[in-house]
Design an enzyme around this catalytic site. Structure first.
Site: not given
Lengths: 305, 266
Positions: A72, A130, A191, A243-244
């Site tokens: 958040g 987000c 991303i 990304g990852g």
């Protein structure tokens, strides 16, 4: 040894490996464990014009090879960041990229203006994607017109290198990449996390306090590689692949499909020194394969169709 | 705070499925304070992106001990660790228990693994007092001879009555308090266990004007304050509330600081 330096507009980095926003705090959190000055850049957690408390727990949930989160965007606000964290970051030589977000274009502009006056900020990453903010920020990431407007407005508000961070949940990532380029962005990063959800079958409640969240971690890496490949073909400006990434191989895939640089995210939670291990692995790869620089490897994907 | 490769020295079942894992970590062990924790990268769990947090049970010389039970994905995998295996250990992390204020009477309240998490504190406190141990059943009561050897008056409650008093540990505390002289010294309580137990301790601290230090157990991400997963609601002096990180500002909090809700701690 191969030249690891890369540039995103006026942002000069001594290695192509950054740490991604939201996964490295504001710097001090990892300073006892990681030599910050060896990082390509630190992208700090998202900053808004006013302090934000963030979502109720549970805020993260582990999935196979992934992490679902709905933190958040809690943050101390732009003034809080400038007084609490910038003095610490200024003591280091590592470039500081501030991820910024807002609920309205005016809020984005206000944060960008304020950070442009501050000493020690080297670039702005614009968070338009987000998925965890309800007031409508996500629209900036998936609506091409809204996206263009926010990037143009922030561009007009700052001379700092500007890097919009693209949302992955769009039909044509190339269109967003081009819109960023046309709006005057110095680079793009992608991303952001993938909108996702997990349900506890015993309670039949979502696993996250926020209900839905964003998926990160190794599970999303092949998806990210494809998105980065598409975006890099669409624009001339530099692309940061995110990304990852958990090892040098993952990072090299991004470079081969056209990224100028990469950012390590969730893997820093698993091993704080992942970004530096990835850097060493890239250097070793370039030497073994006779590439004089990161730039020489960029976009060398072999694919005869 | 260090990130080290630790070697498994020994692993044994204590009882009731609880295990003690001994790790050699010379660069980390000397820095451990009572109430701190370590973050373990469990080997052979490639699909797990998060480490697993464990209270430190014992820390002596270059050996660190963790007391745990194989109940989840991570802990079940840990039961297969054998001498010679290595794992990545991050720590010591968090703010542990503050030491006793001079003149105060210490009490310990523990549920389940909480007993192990209080051992270092129990050893270090300059004054010993009563230790209230609670659990579901007799096998959930741990470390009693060790606490007694340190000079603690250990009192036990089990929910099924298989050991000690039948019922919750708070029953023991209430009986002890009722029998206590009202001009006795100020009570300083140290607690570790399930959130419901911690909330019950906090309620008594409020009611009887004790100081109570509670070690909370939250879902944890990075362990170093970056990811903001493990937050709980705490009061500010201005009457507002803020999220605080149990990995960094905690895991030990003054019970009066926590905004408690139906789940124990919000």
């Amino acid at each position: 040894m191969a030249d690891l330096q890369v540039s995103i507009g006026a942002l000069k980095m001594k290695t192509p490996v950054m740490v991604a926003s939201g996964t490295f705090g504001y710097g001090p959190e990892y300073a006892q464990l990681v030599d910050l000055n060896q990082l390509g850049a630190i992208v700090v957690k998202g900053i808004a014009s006013e302090p934000t408390k963030g979502n109720p727990p549970p805020r993260t949930f582990e999935t196979p090879s992934g992490l679902l989160n709905a933190i958040g965007l809690p943050n101390p606000g732009v003034e809080g960041f400038i007084t609490e964290y910038l003095p610490f970051l200024r003591q280091h030589t590592v470039p500081v990229v501030v991820n910024i977000w807002g609920r309205t274009i005016e809020e984005y502009v206000a944060v960008a203006r304020r950070l442009s006056e501050a000493d020690g900020v080297h670039a702005l990453e614009v968070n338009v994607s987000c998925p965890n903010i309800k007031e409508g920020s996500a629209l900036f990431g998936t609506d091409l017109d809204a996206f263009t407007r926010v990037v143009e407005a922030v561009r007009a508000a700052t001379t700092l290198p500007l890097i919009p961070k693209l949302a992955p949940n769009v039909a044509d990532i190339g269109a967003f990449a081009r819109a960023a380029e046309n709006a005057g962005a110095d680079g793009i990063s992608l991303i952001n996390s993938l909108p996702a959800m997990a349900v506890n079958i015993e309670t039949r409640r979502p696993e996250l306090g926020n209900g839905t969240g964003g998926l990160t971690g190794a599970a999303i890496h092949p998806f990210a590689v494809k998105m980065v490949w598409e975006a890099a073909r669409a624009v001339q400006i530099p692309v940061i692949g995110i990304g990852g990434i958990t090892n040098a191989r993952d990072a090299l895939e991004f470079l081969i499909v056209g990224a100028h640089a990469v950012a390590v995210g969730t893997a820093s939670f698993t091993d704080p020194n992942t970004a530096l291990d990835v850097t060493a692995g890239i250097a070793d790869y370039l030497d073994r394969h006779g590439y004089p620089s990161v730039d020489a490897l960029r976009g060398t994907l072999k694919w005869e169709r | 705070m260090h990130c080290v490769t630790a070697e498994v020295i020994h692993q044994e079942v204590v009882h009731g499925g609880y295990r003690v894992l001994q790790l050699r970590a010379p660069d980390l062990v000397p820095h451990v304070q009572p109430g701190q924790f370590v973050h373990v990268r469990v080997p052979h769990m490639e699909a797990a992106v998060l480490r697993r947090p464990f209270s430190v049970y014992k820390a002596d010389g270059d050996v660190l001990q963790i007391l745990y039970k194989g109940v989840g994905k991570g802990t079940r995998t840990m039961t297969f660790l054998a001498p010679g295996d290595t794992l990545s250990l991050l720590g010591p992390l968090g703010h542990g228990f503050p030491t006793l204020q001079p003149g105060n009477d210490p009490i310990l309240i523990a549920g389940g693994y909480g007993m192990a998490a209080l051992y270092l504190l129990a050893r270090q406190l300059p004054v010993k007092g009563v230790a209230f141990f609670g659990g579901r059943s007799a096998p959930d009561i741990l470390c009693v001879p060790e606490f007694e050897a340190l000079g603690w008056d250990v009192r036990i409650a089990t929910e099924d009555g298989s050991l000690g008093t039948a019922g919750r540990v708070t029953v023991l505390m209430d009986d002890w308090w009722a029998a206590r002289s009202h001009d006795a010294a100020h009570v300083e309580a140290y607690a570790c266990g399930p959130n419901g137990m911690l909330q019950a301790v906090a309620a008594r601290a409020q009611q009887h004007d004790w100081t109570a230090w509670v070690s909370v157990d939250r879902n944890m991400g990075c362990g170093v304050g970056a990811c903001l997963t493990c937050v709980l609601k705490t009061r500010t002096p201005e009457g507002d509330w803020v999220w605080q990180r149990s990995c960094t500002e905690g895991p030990v909090f003054d019970s009066r600081q926590i905004v408690w809700d139906a789940e124990g701690a919000s």
